[in-house]
Design a protein around this motif. Structure first.
Motif, PDB file in Angstrom:
ATOM      1  N   HIS A   3     -12.500  17.465  60.115  1.00 34.53           N
ATOM      2  CA  HIS A   3     -12.727  17.833  58.763  1.00 34.53           C
ATOM      3  C   HIS A   3     -13.680  17.256  58.081  1.00 34.53           C
ATOM      4  O   HIS A   3     -14.452  17.484  57.026  1.00 34.53           O
ATOM      5  CB  HIS A   3     -11.310  17.605  58.153  1.00 34.53           C
ATOM      6  CG  HIS A   3     -10.444  18.621  58.542  1.00 34.53           C
ATOM      7  ND1 HIS A   3     -10.750  19.997  58.671  1.00 34.53           N
ATOM      8  CD2 HIS A   3      -9.099  18.401  58.946  1.00 34.53           C
ATOM      9  CE1 HIS A   3      -9.505  20.630  58.753  1.00 34.53           C
ATOM     10  NE2 HIS A   3      -8.659  19.740  59.229  1.00 34.53           N
ATOM     11  N   ASN A   7     -16.509  17.985  54.746  1.00 34.62           N
ATOM     12  CA  ASN A   7     -16.143  17.175  53.483  1.00 34.62           C
ATOM     13  C   ASN A   7     -17.070  15.970  53.195  1.00 34.62           C
ATOM     14  O   ASN A   7     -17.061  15.783  52.070  1.00 34.62           O
ATOM     15  CB  ASN A   7     -14.678  16.794  53.514  1.00 34.62           C
ATOM     16  CG  ASN A   7     -13.711  18.004  53.368  1.00 34.62           C
ATOM     17  OD1 ASN A   7     -13.660  18.693  52.521  1.00 34.62           O
ATOM     18  ND2 ASN A   7     -13.310  18.457  54.626  1.00 34.62           N
ATOM     19  N   LEU A  18     -10.964  15.402  46.940  1.00 33.27           N
ATOM     20  CA  LEU A  18      -9.768  15.774  47.610  1.00 33.27           C
ATOM     21  C   LEU A  18      -9.631  15.339  49.044  1.00 33.27           C
ATOM     22  O   LEU A  18      -8.585  14.946  49.310  1.00 33.27           O
ATOM     23  CB  LEU A  18      -9.784  17.372  47.625  1.00 33.27           C
ATOM     24  CG  LEU A  18      -9.740  18.374  46.337  1.00 33.27           C
ATOM     25  CD1 LEU A  18      -9.802  19.866  46.273  1.00 33.27           C
ATOM     26  CD2 LEU A  18      -8.429  17.836  45.432  1.00 33.27           C
ATOM     27  N   PHE A  19     -10.608  15.344  49.662  1.00 34.05           N
ATOM     28  CA  PHE A  19     -10.657  14.659  50.911  1.00 34.05           C
ATOM     29  C   PHE A  19     -10.258  13.280  50.907  1.00 34.05           C
ATOM     30  O   PHE A  19      -9.576  12.756  51.818  1.00 34.05           O
ATOM     31  CB  PHE A  19     -11.962  15.109  51.630  1.00 34.05           C
ATOM     32  CG  PHE A  19     -12.047  14.458  53.084  1.00 34.05           C
ATOM     33  CD1 PHE A  19     -11.263  14.789  54.162  1.00 34.05           C
ATOM     34  CD2 PHE A  19     -12.774  13.309  53.328  1.00 34.05           C
ATOM     35  CE1 PHE A  19     -11.563  14.475  55.415  1.00 34.05           C
ATOM     36  CE2 PHE A  19     -12.807  12.683  54.491  1.00 34.05           C
ATOM     37  CZ  PHE A  19     -12.188  13.484  55.819  1.00 34.05           C
ATOM     38  N   ASN A  21      -8.476  11.470  48.707  1.00 31.92           N
ATOM     39  CA  ASN A  21      -7.183  11.445  48.506  1.00 31.92           C
ATOM     40  C   ASN A  21      -6.192  11.628  49.653  1.00 31.92           C
ATOM     41  O   ASN A  21      -5.309  10.864  49.712  1.00 31.92           O
ATOM     42  CB  ASN A  21      -6.652  12.102  47.260  1.00 31.92           C
ATOM     43  CG  ASN A  21      -7.213  12.089  46.168  1.00 31.92           C
ATOM     44  OD1 ASN A  21      -7.637  10.870  45.922  1.00 31.92           O
ATOM     45  ND2 ASN A  21      -7.359  13.045  45.039  1.00 31.92           N
ATOM     46  N   GLN A  22      -6.687  12.532  50.525  1.00 29.73           N
ATOM     47  CA  GLN A  22      -5.681  12.924  51.730  1.00 29.73           C
ATOM     48  C   GLN A  22      -6.000  12.169  52.659  1.00 29.73           C
ATOM     49  O   GLN A  22      -5.115  11.285  53.208  1.00 29.73           O
ATOM     50  CB  GLN A  22      -6.282  14.325  52.385  1.00 29.73           C
ATOM     51  CG  GLN A  22      -5.600  14.750  53.658  1.00 29.73           C
ATOM     52  CD  GLN A  22      -4.057  15.134  53.063  1.00 29.73           C
ATOM     53  OE1 GLN A  22      -3.894  15.351  52.143  1.00 29.73           O
ATOM     54  NE2 GLN A  22      -3.263  15.034  54.303  1.00 29.73           N
ATOM     55  N   THR A  23      -7.352  11.221  52.628  1.00 33.33           N
ATOM     56  CA  THR A  23      -7.587  10.314  53.813  1.00 33.33           C
ATOM     57  C   THR A  23      -6.861   8.962  53.291  1.00 33.33           C
ATOM     58  O   THR A  23      -6.288   8.117  54.264  1.00 33.33           O
ATOM     59  CB  THR A  23      -8.959  10.022  53.599  1.00 33.33           C
ATOM     60  OG1 THR A  23      -9.637  11.296  54.017  1.00 33.33           O
ATOM     61  CG2 THR A  23      -9.601   8.722  54.553  1.00 33.33           C
ATOM     62  N   LYS A  25      -4.032   8.762  52.077  1.00 30.25           N
ATOM     63  CA  LYS A  25      -2.401   9.014  52.383  1.00 30.25           C
ATOM     64  C   LYS A  25      -2.403   8.704  54.039  1.00 30.25           C
ATOM     65  O   LYS A  25      -1.608   8.057  54.299  1.00 30.25           O
ATOM     66  CB  LYS A  25      -1.958  10.495  52.176  1.00 30.25           C
ATOM     67  CG  LYS A  25      -1.837  10.559  50.398  1.00 30.25           C
ATOM     68  CD  LYS A  25      -1.563  11.771  50.201  1.00 30.25           C
ATOM     69  CE  LYS A  25      -1.348  12.217  48.765  1.00 30.25           C
ATOM     70  NZ  LYS A  25      -1.006  13.702  48.488  1.00 30.25           N
ATOM     71  N   GLN A  26      -3.375   9.244  54.558  1.00 36.04           N
ATOM     72  CA  GLN A  26      -3.490   9.228  56.048  1.00 36.04           C
ATOM     73  C   GLN A  26      -3.756   7.709  56.525  1.00 36.04           C
ATOM     74  O   GLN A  26      -3.134   7.246  57.353  1.00 36.04           O
ATOM     75  CB  GLN A  26      -4.540   9.878  56.772  1.00 36.04           C
ATOM     76  CG  GLN A  26      -4.218  11.416  56.458  1.00 36.04           C
ATOM     77  CD  GLN A  26      -2.949  12.017  57.514  1.00 36.04           C
ATOM     78  OE1 GLN A  26      -2.631  11.378  58.526  1.00 36.04           O
ATOM     79  NE2 GLN A  26      -2.235  12.764  56.840  1.00 36.04           N
ATOM     80  N   PHE A 186     -11.857  20.661  51.882  1.00 40.34           N
ATOM     81  CA  PHE A 186     -10.193  20.716  51.115  1.00 40.34           C
ATOM     82  C   PHE A 186     -10.543  21.227  49.943  1.00 40.34           C
ATOM     83  O   PHE A 186     -11.519  21.324  49.024  1.00 40.34           O
ATOM     84  CB  PHE A 186      -9.989  19.316  51.038  1.00 40.34           C
ATOM     85  CG  PHE A 186      -9.207  18.760  52.388  1.00 40.34           C
ATOM     86  CD1 PHE A 186      -9.958  18.342  53.534  1.00 40.34           C
ATOM     87  CD2 PHE A 186      -8.141  18.404  52.258  1.00 40.34           C
ATOM     88  CE1 PHE A 186      -9.409  17.818  54.552  1.00 40.34           C
ATOM     89  CE2 PHE A 186      -7.354  17.974  53.364  1.00 40.34           C
ATOM     90  CZ  PHE A 186      -8.127  17.662  54.630  1.00 40.34           C
TER      91      PHE A 186
END
Length: 255
Positions: A3, A7, A18-19, A21-23, A25-26, A186
């Motif tokens: 991904h 992104n 968006l990516f 923010n997801q990163t 969390k990961q 994303f």
């Protein structure tokens, strides 16, 4: 393909946030996983050292027992005990490094991948004289672009139309948004990942419509109709006509 390629490398600021923010969390999840891996490494090294201690302690006990009345042998055994402990400590360290060597190699490879420059000049792949505008039949001139409207690029396969869109993205940076036919970008709307290809694209265009007035000045669409039936293609086309009043759309059509 991972991904991060779409992104980050495509440099669409909206999807990048968006990516990110997801990163984030990961990353928290990865931190806990890394702590667990460290615990496993130390436990494995400890178990390995204990396994090595069994024959050493067994032999030492045997020698002590058989030479209980031999003071000379007992003195030698007692004198060598610190050396035995040092050797076991060294074995513990070696086992620990051996268990963690794969993780160390992965980190080093990751650092090399981050600092590697994969930039490539796209100019040699673009035949500008063979790319024209469908609406006017005039050659495409990237130096004189309108602020709004819709431009459809036409030309034979292999003349570099997609490369031209990527070059425009690089030229205009965050003011441009590049949407390829296939991607892993994303989006906030869950419909962007579900349903048919037409439903996904409709959802993505609707989401982009909300941010074009502030952030996106040029929307670059690479064969957006490649996987759509006539009904969905007409619906997306209608949305793009409205969106062309807010920004400049430069597109490549598959059909």
């Amino acid at each position: 393909m991972h991904h991060s390629w779409d992104n980050i490398i495509l440099n669409n600021r909206y999807n990048y946030h968006l990516f990110s923010n997801q990163t984030a969390k990961q990353f928290i999840k990865t931190t806990h996983t890394n702590l667990s891996a460290e615990k496993i490494r130390y436990v494995s090294a400890t178990i390995g050292m204990l396994i090595l201690m069994i024959p050493v302690l067994t032999m030492s006990f045997y020698l002590f027992k058989t030479n209980w009345h031999n003071n000379a042998v007992l003195a030698v055994l007692i004198a060598t005990l610190p050396r035995q402990i040092q050797l076991l400590q060294m074995c513990y360290t070696l086992i620990s490094y051996h268990v963690g060597i794969a993780m160390i190699k992965a980190r080093i490879n990751g650092l090399f991948a981050i600092f590697k420059d994969n930039h490539q000049d796209l100019t040699p792949f673009i035949q500008y004289d063979k790319i024209s505008i469908k609406q006017t039949n005039l050659p495409f001139d990237k130096a004189n672009l309108p602020k709004t409207g819709r431009i459809t690029l036409i030309g034979q396969n292999g003349v570099g139309k997609s490369s031209l869109l990527l070059q425009l993205k690089e030229q205009f940076g965050n003011n441009a948004y590049y949407l390829p036919a296939k991607h892993s970008l994303f989006f906030a709307n869950a419909m962007s990942y579900q349903g048919s290809s037409g439903q996904q694209l409709l959802s993505q265009v609707d989401e982009l419509t909300k941010i074009t007035s502030d952030d996106i000045k040029i929307l670059l669409l690479d064969e957006w109709d490649a996987h759509l039936d006539r009904k969905n293609m007409a619906m997306v086309d209608e949305r793009l006509i409205k969106l062309a009043n807010q920004c400049l759309i430069i597109e490549i059509r598959h059909r």
